[in-house]
Every structure is written in C-alpha cells, then in structure tokens.
Design an enzyme around this catalytic site. Structure first.
Site, PDB file in Angstrom:
ATOM      1  N   LYS A 196      -2.086  -2.521   3.620  1.00 18.37           N
ATOM      2  CA  LYS A 196      -2.674  -1.127   4.289  1.00 18.37           C
ATOM      3  C   LYS A 196      -1.679   0.036   4.070  1.00 18.37           C
ATOM      4  O   LYS A 196      -0.678   0.196   4.561  1.00 18.37           O
ATOM      5  CB  LYS A 196      -2.635  -1.644   5.838  1.00 18.37           C
ATOM      6  CG  LYS A 196      -2.907  -0.959   6.704  1.00 18.37           C
ATOM      7  CD  LYS A 196      -3.014  -1.588   8.172  1.00 18.37           C
ATOM      8  CE  LYS A 196      -3.440  -0.531   9.057  1.00 18.37           C
ATOM      9  NZ  LYS A 196      -3.307  -1.076  10.435  1.00 18.37           N
ATOM     10  N   LYS A 255      -6.691  -1.560   2.422  1.00 21.20           N
ATOM     11  CA  LYS A 255      -7.312  -0.494   3.414  1.00 21.20           C
ATOM     12  C   LYS A 255      -6.585   0.785   3.166  1.00 21.20           C
ATOM     13  O   LYS A 255      -5.087   0.784   3.010  1.00 21.20           O
ATOM     14  CB  LYS A 255      -7.128  -1.087   4.707  1.00 21.20           C
ATOM     15  CG  LYS A 255      -7.540  -0.292   5.744  1.00 21.20           C
ATOM     16  CD  LYS A 255      -7.013  -0.719   7.223  1.00 21.20           C
ATOM     17  CE  LYS A 255      -7.735   0.154   8.430  1.00 21.20           C
ATOM     18  NZ  LYS A 255      -7.450  -0.140   9.576  1.00 21.20           N
TER      19      LYS A 255
END
Length: 331
Positions: A196, A255
């Site tokens: 992330k 992500k």
C-alpha cells in the site's frame, strides 16, 4: 516470418478475437468497496466520487442484495463513525455493537453467501486521522497491532469471512493470525494490504470517511509516509508481500491499481497466494470527471482499465466500478 505469419488473421472479427482472448473478466472478479454511516434510510452521494454513496445499514443491505444478483461475490466495507466516538486508542473499533460489527451481521443475515471483508485500521476511529495510536509524535507500531487484533476478532465474531488490514504496521499479519486462531477463528482469512503506497490517489476516499491526517495541538505526523510505502520503490513491495505471506496472509493486495501494474506483476510472480488490486478512488474519480466532460468513453475506458488490472495478474479487483462493470458484462 512474413508473409507466412500474419498476426492480423487472429484479429479479423470479434468471433476470432474472442476465441484467442488471453484475459477475460466476469462479475466474480470484482469486490465492491462500500461506505456505511449511522442512521436509517440515509444515503448521501460522495461529491468527489459520483455514483458512490455513504449509506445506512438498511440501505447497504439492499445494495448488497442487488450486487449479489449481478454476480459480485465480495464486499470490502468501511464505516464513518461520529466524531464523539473517536479518540487516540481506537477502542470504538472493537465495540461488539459498533457500526462495523452491526453492518457485518446485517449483511450476513440477508446474504450469507456474500464474502464480507471489513477494513482493519484505526484511522476512521482516530482523532488524528492516522492508522494507529499516536505516542510521542509518531504512530506506535506494536501498541497499534494489539488494537488491530481486538478489532479483527470483533469482526470475526460478527461474522466476517476475511479481515482486511490496511494499516501497514510491521508484523500485524502475524499478530492478527495468532489472535484469530487463539479466539477460535481458524477459518477467518486475512487479505493483507501488503503493498500500500503513500499515494495522492486516495483523496476522494478520505473525503468519504474523513480519515485524512488532522492538525492537532499535539505533535502528530503530517502524512502517512512513515508506514505507507514510498511510490518510488519496487523491490520493497515484493519484500512486504512475501513477509505477509510468511506471517499468514491468505491474499495480498497492491494499492493503488492502474499506476502500479508493474508492482502487481512483480508481486504475482513472487507469491503463491491470490493477489488483490485496489482500483482506488482517485482512479475512479478521474474517469468519471473525464467522461462527464466528454473526453473519454466511460464504459470503454472503465472496462479497459479493469481488463488491464486483471491481465497484470489480479485474482480479485476491488473497484468502485464493480456494480457498473457487472451490469456491462451481464448485458
């Protein structure tokens, strides 16, 4: 090898192109992120995410039934809690009667086959908007992990199929696996946000949950870069994903999505578990804005981006386009 080999033979018409198509999409490839708010019969569109709403539990349940009928089999749920429930401990996150826990129970009651993956992070519950507990001006890693375990166990008790830690604390997957197992939830999975990145693409999401870092009278980090990843790094993403698998993650996530497809492929090549990709709010908002101005064909660019994410190696795509894309595919 020309003229013996002509690539265009396999592109002559749609029937031939469909025969040799290497990647396909179906509604079961999608997970729908959903925002849940307090109240009843409450629905408010998020201004920076046209077509996406914060809904009360009763309306969320109706939406879940609709998307299940379209073939979508997973939801990733987030809650917007009132300001008076926020503090620096995040204790509302493991309230057995909290908004998240009530939402999980309600969804599973009406649609038990829907896979429910609640978000595990403290930022919606933090007075500082950070994913963990602030001590001496920084996010305290190990104390935050203890809070995340309580949160995840409460989600499992409410009926969650997977927990989805999005916080990026070191070692939290191991602690969550140990905590879930100790509480008897051996079959509750972990979908870890492993790679992330500290991305500017999250802006509309933070509008939806009011989860951006906040100014404070006490010293707090101004951003999330001490725990989310530097977007200049590639090898670090592989390392983080491998660590999470070793610690017990059943799925790993990359992500954002489109801007990070090189990372998706690298992680896919490195791990032996499914790879989820989050097609994030900023990516969604850009397509919506360009389509509204007539600069792009909305459906065509939506499907192209989702296909490219799948082609890069995604087993599951968490996307705000899930419902629209499922309707498109079902046509």
């Amino acid at each position: 090898m020309f003229p013996l080999q002509r690539g265009r033979r396999l592109r002559t018409n749609e029937s031939i192109r469909s025969l040799v198509r290497e990647t396909t999409l179906s509604p079961s490839d999608f997970m729908f992120p959903m925002f849940i708010a307090e109240g009843e019969n409450y629905q408010v569109e998020i201004s920076s995410m046209p077509g996406i709403f914060r809904r009360s539990i009763d309306l969320t349940v109706k939406e879940v039934q609709e998307i299940y009928a379209l073939g979508i089999r997973a939801v990733n749920i987030y809650v917007k809690v009132s300001e008076d429930l926020k503090d620096n401990t995040g204790k509302e996150a493991w309230n057995p009667n909290g908004l998240m826990q009530e939402a999980i129970r309600a969804i599973k009651a009406v649609c038990p086959e829907m896979i429910v993956m609640p978000d595990v992070a403290l930022d919606p519950y933090s007075i500082y908007g950070h994913d963990g507990i602030i001590t001496n001006g920084d996010v305290e890693n190990d104390a935050t992990n203890e809070a995340l375990v309580k949160m995840a166990v409460s989600h499992a008790q409410a009926g969650a199929d997977f927990v989805a830690p999005s916080d990026m604390m070191d070692g939290r997957v191991l602690r969550l696996r140990q905590g879930l197992d100790a509480a008897g939830f051996h079959n509750v999975g972990i979908m870890s946000y492993s790679a992330k990145y500290a991305s500017a693409f999250y802006g509309p999401f933070r509008d939806a949950l009011d989860s951006a870092p906040k100014e404070s009278d006490v010293e707090v980090p101004k951003d999330k870069k001490t725990y989310q990843m530097d977007y200049a790094n590639r090898i670090e993403a592989i390392k983080e994903a491998l660590w999470d698998v070793e610690e017990g993650a059943d799925m790993v996530m990359v992500k954002p999505g489109i801007a990070y497809l090189d990372i998706v492929r690298e992680v896919k090549n490195a791990v032996n578990v499914p790879v989820t990709v989050f097609h994030v709010s900023g990516e969604y908002a850009m397509i919506k804005s360009a389509a509204e101005r007539g600069w792009l064909d909305h459906d065509q660019i939506m499907m192209e981006q989702l296909m490219c994410i799948k082609r890069a190696g995604a087993s599951l795509i968490s996307t705000y386009f899930a419902k629209e894309a499922a309707i498109f595919l079902n046509k």
